[in-house]
Each structure stands twice: as structure tokens, then as C-alpha cells.
Design an enzyme around this catalytic site. Structure first.
Site, mmCIF file in Angstrom:
data_model
loop_
_atom_site.group_PDB
_atom_site.id
_atom_site.type_symbol
_atom_site.label_atom_id
_atom_site.label_comp_id
_atom_site.label_asym_id
_atom_site.label_seq_id
_atom_site.Cartn_x
_atom_site.Cartn_y
_atom_site.Cartn_z
ATOM 1 N N GLU A 113 39.054 37.792 35.483
ATOM 2 C CA GLU A 113 38.119 38.086 34.388
ATOM 3 C C GLU A 113 38.875 38.354 33.086
ATOM 4 O OE1 GLU A 113 34.977 41.379 32.824
ATOM 5 O OE2 GLU A 113 35.140 41.207 35.007
ATOM 6 N N ASN A 143 36.371 45.956 41.293
ATOM 7 C CA ASN A 143 35.345 47.002 41.359
ATOM 8 C C ASN A 143 35.398 47.765 42.684
ATOM 9 O OD1 ASN A 143 32.743 46.212 43.114
ATOM 10 N ND2 ASN A 143 33.569 44.337 42.231
ATOM 11 N N SER A 183 39.489 42.730 44.857
ATOM 12 C CA SER A 183 38.253 43.028 44.130
ATOM 13 C C SER A 183 38.456 44.276 43.276
ATOM 14 C CB SER A 183 37.099 43.249 45.120
ATOM 15 O OG SER A 183 36.024 43.918 44.495
ATOM 16 N N CYS A 214 25.742 42.515 43.624
ATOM 17 C CA CYS A 214 25.076 42.690 42.334
ATOM 18 C C CYS A 214 24.411 41.365 41.958
ATOM 19 C CB CYS A 214 26.095 43.092 41.267
ATOM 20 S SG CYS A 214 27.341 41.815 40.957
ATOM 21 N N HIS A 263 33.874 35.194 37.665
ATOM 22 C CA HIS A 263 34.749 36.018 36.817
ATOM 23 C C HIS A 263 34.912 35.442 35.413
ATOM 24 C CE1 HIS A 263 36.015 36.259 41.091
ATOM 25 N NE2 HIS A 263 35.853 37.542 40.847
#
Length: 316
Positions: free
Chosen positions: A131, A230, A228, A17, A79
């Protein structure tokens, strides 16, 4: 021997991304500008292949700022970090570059704004994820309450049910988060939500592509790291969307071929921190074993780009 036929569905969008792309570029540009070593607090993105490649170029990965010398640049991961980390770097007069994804920074700003307006914060996120730690660390200890599930919402203890706001981790399952938000709104009707949802465009887009691809596939592989968020969510989304078997793999070597015996179609996607070279490696592994017909399942085109910090665009 004739190879068995296989339809290979490729999800699009998949992989890197804009925030990950920017974070990697920041480390590479810092190495060009200041030379090695450049220190990076926490993995810049959650992908071993990417981290190892940057380490080979001279990046040194550490968990805490205390492990960094005063006289070398330090980069904060995509993050995000608690507010105390840049404050400590400033106190030590260190050169530092913040590679926090701009969409995570948006959540940080939002949390601070709500707190300034006297609202207590509730964060929907995964305990212990960098995060989540970074976002909760924007406000004093105890000012942000963490919930992961609708069950957590039922037991959370707030100061004033009329003075609440919520933010979310950017890499959550869209559907799971909607359930938690619904539980929050049912218990606390006055709770204030984000202007625009916090789950980032890339997480949402990759999940939508998986939902479109999953019903077509006997099995699905998600290229990504076990730490990860996601990537793990993509496995869950694929299973829920109708794919009988979904597996997270870091590289082609991790594929469990025995569990794929007899399949006629497989879907491939990748988490937001997995480079395309690893996806190509997985495709090649299937081509070596099957007579592959490839088909793209594209749900949206992405054209987002984030600028690197000005300090890296200026000459040394």
C-alpha cells in the site's frame, strides 16, 4: 476427563472488511466473466487461505505486470498500485480491473491533489508494504517522503517547511499514527492533514474492539497473516491495552498451546483479510480442549459495502 473451563471473548467487528470483500468478489467475477486463467498482480489480499482458494479456481498470482500475458485479464490487488502499473497495462492494450480498496484510492486522490497545489507530500507508513509503494507511486520518484516513527520526523529533509501535506497508510495503529502526526505538527506547524483521517474505518473499528476486549483476557489470538499490516497492529494494540499475551496465528494449527497453559480467558479477533471460516476453526480448537463459555465484545456494527467495477457488472 473433565475439560477445564474457559471464557472465550469474541471481538466484533473482526475479519473481512468491505474492501477485502470487494477485492475477492472482483477476482471471482472476473473468472466467471472471462474464464481461467485470470492474472492477479500481488496477493489480492494478505491471506494465504483466501489466495489458495482463488488459485484453485484459476487465478494466477504474480508480483509484476511483466509476468502477465497480453491476452489475459489482470487484476490489481486491494492494496493499490503505483500509477505506472495501469499506464503500462494500457500501453500493452491489456484488459485490467483495479481492485484497489476505495479508501486507499481516496488517499491516492488526496496525495495528487496536494501535489497539484504545490505541496510536498509526507507519507506515514511502513517501508516496503504494497500500500505504501502504491501510494508513493502516485507521484514522481522522490516527491513523497516516508516516515514511520516520531524519530523519523526529526530527521526528514523537506523542500519548504511551509508547503507540506501528509497522508497515511490505511492500516496503521491509530495510537502510533497519532504520535507521528503530533511530531509532524510540532516540527512543521503549517503541514496540511487529510480532511478525514486516512486510517480506514475497519482498521479503527477492529482496534477499538481489541482495546475493549484485551483487559478481560489472559491471552489473545489474532487470526491473520504475518504480512498483514492491520493484523500485526491488532497484536500490538492488544498487548498495550492490557492483555498479557497476544499471538498472531494464520490457522488453528499455528496455536502455541503450551504458552496458553493455565489460562481462564482468551480473546479472539481477526485481521481485515481473514475469513470467518478460519475464526470458526480456532474456536473449534478451543472447544475440543476446554469447556467453553462464549461472550461477544461488540463495540460497533458495520454496514459498509463497496460496488465492484462496472466492467464486471456488464455482460461479457
Amino acid at each position: 476427563m473433565t475439560k477445564p473451563p474457559l471464557t472465550l471473548y469474541l471481538a466484533a467487528p473482526r475479519g473481512f472488511c468491505a474492501g477485502v470483500d470487494r477485492a475477492i468478489k472482483i477476482v471471482e467475477m472476473a473468472l466467471e466473466k472471462w474464464g481461467a486463467p485470470v492474472y492477479v498482480r500481488h496477493e489480492i489480499v494478505h491471506n494465504k487461505f483466501v489466495v489458495d482458494g482463488l488459485r484453485d479456481k484459476g487465478a494466477v498470482f504474480v508480483e509484476e505486470l511483466s509476468e502477465c500475458p497480453d491476452d489475459r485479464p489482470v487484476i490489481f490487488s486491494a492494496h493499490g498500485v503505483p500509477k505506472s502499473v495501469p499506464q503500462a497495462a494500457q500501453a500493452r492494450e491489456m484488459v485490467f480491473v483495479d481492485a484497489t480498496c476505495p479508501l486507499v484510492s481516496k488517499v491516492h486522490i488526496e496525495a495528487q491533489r496536494h501535489a497539484d497545489n504545490g505541496l510536498q507530500m509526507i507519507m506515514i507508513g511502513h517501508a516496503g508494504h504494497p500500500e505504501t509503494i502504491g501510494t508513493m507511486g502516485q507521484l514522481p520518484d522522490g516527491d513523497v517522503l516516508l516516515v514511520e516513527t516520531p524519530e523519523d520526523v526529526a530527521t526528514v529533509k523537506v523542500r519548504d517547511p511551509e508547503r507540506l501535506a501528509y497522508v497515511t497508510q490505511t492500516t496503521l495503529s491509530v495510537d502510533d499514527t497519532a504520535e507521528v502526526v503530533a511530531a509532524l505538527q510540532a516540527r512543521f506547524p503549517a503541514i496540511v492533514g487529510p480532511h478525514k483521517e486516512d486510517i480506514c474505518y475497519a482498521t479503527t473499528n477492529r482496534q477499538e474492539a481489541v482495546k475493549a476486549m484485551a483487559p478481560k483476557c489472559d491471552a489473545m489470538l489474532v487470526v491473520g497473516a504475518p504480512n498483514s499490516s492491520n493484523s500485526k497492529r491488532l497484536v500490538e494494540v492488544g498487548t498495550r491495552a492490557g492483555c498479557g499475551y497476544a499471538q498472531l496465528v494464520q490457522r488453528a494449527d499455528d496455536i502455541d498451546w503450551r504458552s496458553l497453559e493455565g489460562i481462564r480467558s482468551v480473546g479472539i479477533t481477526a485481521g481485515a483479510s481473514a475469513p470467518e471460516v478460519l475464526i470458526d476453526e480456532v474456536i473449534d480448537a478451543f472447544r475440543a480442549r476446554y469447556d467453553v463459555r462464549q461472550e461477544l465484545v461488540e463495540t460497533v456494527k458495520e454496514n459498509v459495502e463497496f460496488k465492484v467495477p462496472r466492467v464486471l457488472r456488464e455482460p461479457a
